[in-house]
Motif scaffolding. Sequence first.
Motif: not given
Length: 390
Positions: A374-390
């Motif tokens: 779960x913590x890995x998926x939460x971290x991945x979801x957080x990292x993917x948030x960078x795409x909102x800034x593209x």
Amino acid sequence: MGRPPLNRRLAEFGTTIFAEMSALALSTGSINLGQGFPDTDGPEEIREAAVRALREGKGNQYPPGPGIPELRTAVADHQRERYGLSWDPDREVLVTAGATEAIAAALLALLEPGDEVIALEPYYDSYAACIAMAGGTRVPVTLRPDGGAYRLDLDELRAAVTGRTRLLLLNTPHNPTGTVLGREELTAIAELACEHDLLVVTDEVYEHLVFDGEHLPLAAFPGMRERTVTIGSAGKTFSFTGWKVGWVTGPPELVTAVRSAKQYLTYVSAGPFQYAVAEALRLPRSYFDGLRDDLRAKRDLLGDGLAKAGFTVYRPAGTYFITTDIRPLGFDDGFAFCRALPERCGVVAIPNAVFYDHREEGAPFVRFAFCKRTEVLAEAAERLGCLREV
């Protein structure tokens, strides 16, 4: 040399995308949501059962060719208790080196050169290679997005059948789309197979990972028991993918045919692990229910994160993969997107186009695996948030 070293049937298949993306994950330190393997082991009592078998000398030498009797019986009992299917452990169950060998052995055994095989596209990449090795011809029928899920067009399936069609190769629950074929669809498939006297190989390795609806084995439908080879596996259900323990069930003449091919592939494998998997199949229902519930929560965690990042998300009814559409993010090339994603966000995914004959059909779609902590998926979801800034 007068000709290329690689057999021309395999010339179209190079290094798999999984190897490429896993190497990219390592080199960039990214979270690998590409390849579908858990990042934790399965039940401790099952791991200990394997250790006990090793220490007691069970399976350290060649096990019986069809698999140890304990595992074949456990498979038969499991199928009967779950689905009401009755299989003779001695004549109608065969243990294989994972589902991948089962698929290869089934296709090598049941196909002649030139036979057509209908497969639901997108499909697990080994399907295409195994059909090619057997000399068959792939005939893809494409699952397409519709109303938030991928659906099978039964008219397209019927139209794909010709006088050269020998076999239907099905996968439900379906990797990579997460589609779970329902009763109406399976009834139509069964009627089609009976009408045209077709064999069916059905890959059901995700049978216990159904979140919406239920898993219905095709072999249980009228007229299908005698013409269906069903493939199962321990890897996805018990989170021991490295053990490579799979199995085939079907009528004696089909299982005997598959065994004839299988014996010249690995002959036997995973001796001590077979004893452990026999015990695993007898775990209480609470284990299987808990696995399903845990993965459903992880599906929703990652799915929500992907949606928040801007993807169109096709929430799967089964398996542990989520397919997404990258076009809302301004991209339409899944290969380029996935190769850039590790440097951009520190996450690895797989471009769905590798699962298609019609590459253009899968071009804007990308698959993520959620069989992680779960913590890995939460971290991945957080990292993917960078795409909102593209």
